[in-house]
Design a protein around this motif. Structure first.
Motif, mmCIF file in Angstrom:
data_model
loop_
_atom_site.group_PDB
_atom_site.id
_atom_site.type_symbol
_atom_site.label_atom_id
_atom_site.label_comp_id
_atom_site.label_asym_id
_atom_site.label_seq_id
_atom_site.Cartn_x
_atom_site.Cartn_y
_atom_site.Cartn_z
ATOM 1 N N LEU A 66 0.781 -1.019 -0.308
ATOM 2 C CA LEU A 66 0.467 0.210 0.211
ATOM 3 C C LEU A 66 0.363 1.034 -0.860
ATOM 4 O O LEU A 66 0.523 2.225 -0.040
ATOM 5 C CB LEU A 66 -0.853 0.121 1.488
ATOM 6 N N THR A 67 2.332 1.205 0.254
ATOM 7 C CA THR A 67 2.770 2.031 0.784
ATOM 8 C C THR A 67 3.906 2.562 -0.683
ATOM 9 O O THR A 67 3.307 4.149 -1.023
ATOM 10 C CB THR A 67 3.971 1.491 1.855
ATOM 11 N N TRP A 68 3.702 1.378 -1.127
ATOM 12 C CA TRP A 68 4.450 1.714 -2.682
ATOM 13 C C TRP A 68 2.975 1.484 -3.348
ATOM 14 O O TRP A 68 3.513 3.118 -4.413
ATOM 15 C CB TRP A 68 4.824 -0.130 -3.238
ATOM 16 N N LEU A 69 1.486 1.510 -3.544
ATOM 17 C CA LEU A 69 0.964 2.179 -4.541
ATOM 18 C C LEU A 69 0.781 3.372 -4.374
ATOM 19 O O LEU A 69 0.792 4.445 -5.074
ATOM 20 C CB LEU A 69 -0.310 1.067 -4.149
ATOM 21 N N PHE A 70 0.821 4.453 -3.058
ATOM 22 C CA PHE A 70 0.052 5.026 -3.075
ATOM 23 C C PHE A 70 1.342 6.158 -3.368
ATOM 24 O O PHE A 70 0.924 7.595 -3.436
ATOM 25 C CB PHE A 70 -0.743 5.568 -1.153
ATOM 26 N N MET A 71 2.551 6.084 -2.604
ATOM 27 C CA MET A 71 2.985 7.171 -2.837
ATOM 28 C C MET A 71 3.853 7.092 -4.148
ATOM 29 O O MET A 71 3.904 8.443 -5.297
ATOM 30 C CB MET A 71 4.603 6.244 -2.354
ATOM 31 N N HIS A 72 3.291 6.058 -5.731
ATOM 32 C CA HIS A 72 3.691 6.020 -6.653
ATOM 33 C C HIS A 72 2.607 6.682 -7.198
ATOM 34 O O HIS A 72 3.355 7.375 -8.097
ATOM 35 C CB HIS A 72 3.775 4.538 -7.143
ATOM 36 N N VAL A 73 1.347 6.384 -7.157
ATOM 37 C CA VAL A 73 0.126 7.257 -7.293
ATOM 38 C C VAL A 73 0.293 8.587 -7.147
ATOM 39 O O VAL A 73 0.605 9.872 -8.316
ATOM 40 C CB VAL A 73 -0.636 6.900 -6.961
ATOM 41 N N PHE A 74 0.724 9.717 -5.515
ATOM 42 C CA PHE A 74 0.979 10.675 -5.399
ATOM 43 C C PHE A 74 1.969 11.140 -6.014
ATOM 44 O O PHE A 74 2.437 12.497 -6.490
ATOM 45 C CB PHE A 74 1.108 10.535 -3.742
ATOM 46 N N VAL A 75 3.286 10.915 -5.875
ATOM 47 C CA VAL A 75 4.522 11.295 -6.392
ATOM 48 C C VAL A 75 4.792 11.150 -7.560
ATOM 49 O O VAL A 75 5.021 12.196 -8.360
ATOM 50 C CB VAL A 75 5.735 10.839 -5.534
ATOM 51 N N ASP A 76 4.767 10.089 -8.669
ATOM 52 C CA ASP A 76 5.547 10.018 -9.608
ATOM 53 C C ASP A 76 3.768 10.290 -10.250
ATOM 54 O O ASP A 76 4.058 11.056 -11.640
ATOM 55 C CB ASP A 76 5.874 8.064 -10.257
ATOM 56 N N GLY A 77 2.675 9.641 -9.986
ATOM 57 C CA GLY A 77 1.054 9.959 -10.710
ATOM 58 C C GLY A 77 0.955 11.626 -11.075
ATOM 59 O O GLY A 77 0.856 11.821 -11.844
ATOM 60 N N LEU A 78 1.047 12.163 -9.422
ATOM 61 C CA LEU A 78 0.563 13.414 -9.578
ATOM 62 C C LEU A 78 1.384 14.454 -9.363
ATOM 63 O O LEU A 78 1.029 15.526 -9.072
ATOM 64 C CB LEU A 78 -0.373 12.989 -8.331
ATOM 65 N N GLY A 79 2.551 13.884 -8.783
ATOM 66 C CA GLY A 79 3.490 14.888 -9.226
ATOM 67 C C GLY A 79 3.639 15.478 -7.173
ATOM 68 O O GLY A 79 3.741 16.933 -7.124
ATOM 69 N N ALA A 80 2.695 15.193 -6.458
ATOM 70 C CA ALA A 80 2.799 15.701 -5.431
ATOM 71 C C ALA A 80 4.706 15.651 -4.663
ATOM 72 O O ALA A 80 5.241 14.339 -4.303
ATOM 73 C CB ALA A 80 2.220 14.551 -4.157
ATOM 74 N N PRO A 81 4.868 16.477 -3.537
ATOM 75 C CA PRO A 81 6.197 16.595 -2.821
ATOM 76 C C PRO A 81 6.343 15.591 -2.407
ATOM 77 O O PRO A 81 5.207 14.955 -1.377
ATOM 78 C CB PRO A 81 5.907 17.785 -1.704
ATOM 79 N N ALA A 128 2.801 13.486 0.605
ATOM 80 C CA ALA A 128 2.325 12.569 -0.127
ATOM 81 C C ALA A 128 2.601 11.438 1.298
ATOM 82 O O ALA A 128 1.968 10.470 1.329
ATOM 83 C CB ALA A 128 3.445 11.837 -0.837
ATOM 84 N N GLN A 129 3.963 11.583 1.483
ATOM 85 C CA GLN A 129 4.254 10.326 2.908
ATOM 86 C C GLN A 129 3.147 10.109 4.083
ATOM 87 O O GLN A 129 2.152 9.335 4.617
ATOM 88 C CB GLN A 129 6.020 10.285 3.272
ATOM 89 N N LEU A 130 2.625 11.339 3.988
ATOM 90 C CA LEU A 130 1.765 11.692 5.457
ATOM 91 C C LEU A 130 0.438 11.278 5.101
ATOM 92 O O LEU A 130 -0.471 10.222 5.708
ATOM 93 C CB LEU A 130 1.465 13.408 5.944
ATOM 94 N N VAL A 131 -0.169 11.494 3.894
ATOM 95 C CA VAL A 131 -0.958 10.389 3.210
ATOM 96 C C VAL A 131 -1.219 9.440 3.171
ATOM 97 O O VAL A 131 -1.776 8.612 4.081
ATOM 98 C CB VAL A 131 -2.160 11.586 2.125
ATOM 99 N N THR A 132 -0.388 8.809 2.562
ATOM 100 C CA THR A 132 0.109 7.170 2.581
ATOM 101 C C THR A 132 -0.301 7.006 4.247
ATOM 102 O O THR A 132 -0.419 5.991 4.858
ATOM 103 C CB THR A 132 1.425 7.179 2.122
ATOM 104 N N THR A 133 0.834 7.095 5.235
ATOM 105 C CA THR A 133 0.858 6.995 6.407
ATOM 106 C C THR A 133 0.238 6.864 7.378
ATOM 107 O O THR A 133 -0.780 5.623 7.814
ATOM 108 C CB THR A 133 1.471 8.312 7.197
ATOM 109 N N GLY A 134 -0.757 7.314 7.009
ATOM 110 C CA GLY A 134 -2.685 7.388 7.601
ATOM 111 C C GLY A 134 -4.094 6.441 6.960
ATOM 112 O O GLY A 134 -3.589 5.965 7.578
ATOM 113 N N ILE A 135 -3.643 6.405 5.714
ATOM 114 C CA ILE A 135 -3.821 5.142 5.241
ATOM 115 C C ILE A 135 -3.445 4.058 5.525
ATOM 116 O O ILE A 135 -4.013 3.098 6.159
ATOM 117 C CB ILE A 135 -3.592 5.742 3.677
ATOM 118 N N VAL A 136 -2.310 3.542 5.910
ATOM 119 C CA VAL A 136 -1.206 2.323 5.991
ATOM 120 C C VAL A 136 -1.786 2.126 7.446
ATOM 121 O O VAL A 136 -1.987 1.272 7.958
ATOM 122 C CB VAL A 136 0.045 2.597 5.969
#
Length: 125
Positions: free
Chosen positions: A84-99, A103-111
């Motif tokens: 899940l961490t890989w997936l969300f970070m990939h989507v947020f950072v690589d897909g959406l260009g988020a810092p 991106a990690q803060l949102v991912t941390t909450g989900i995980v």
């Protein structure tokens, strides 16, 4: 205080300790060594997971499940969290260009939500 609330607060406190390790490695690898944020966060996730297992077993769930059972269950839940961490970070950072930090803060909450529920219901039950 109801048991579920106490457990979640303990889980949150343990999560803070694990997050210090996780984010420390993430930021250190990205800023200090020029590593891409996704592999850096996955390395941090693994290191934080070691801290999380030791502290959650003792302080959050007060589990008497033998280590030989709890460790593989914890590892399986952690592996799903890793994916899940890989997936969300990939989507947020690589897909959406988020810092990477937001991106990690949102991912941390989900995980974190996934992990709490899975560990409560299965790993340390």
């Amino acid at each position: 205080m109801p048991r579920l609330v106490r457990q979640f607060l303990a889980f949150f406190g343990v999560g803070l300790a694990a997050a210090v390790v996780h984010y420390g490695l993430l930021i250190g690898f990205v800023e200090g060594a020029g590593v891409d944020p996704i592999p850096a966060t996955l390395a941090g996730y693994v290191a934080g997971g070691v801290v999380s297992y030791a502290l959650n077993r003792r302080h959050t769930y007060d589990s008497d499940r033998p280590h030989r059972e709890a460790t593989w269950r914890f590892a399986l839940v952690a592996f799903v969290g890793f994916l899940l961490t890989w997936l969300f970070m990939h989507v947020f950072v690589d897909g959406l260009g988020a810092p990477y930090i937001p991106a990690q803060l949102v991912t941390t909450g989900i995980v974190m939500l996934w992990s709490f529920l899975a560990h409560k219901a299965w790993t340390f039950a």
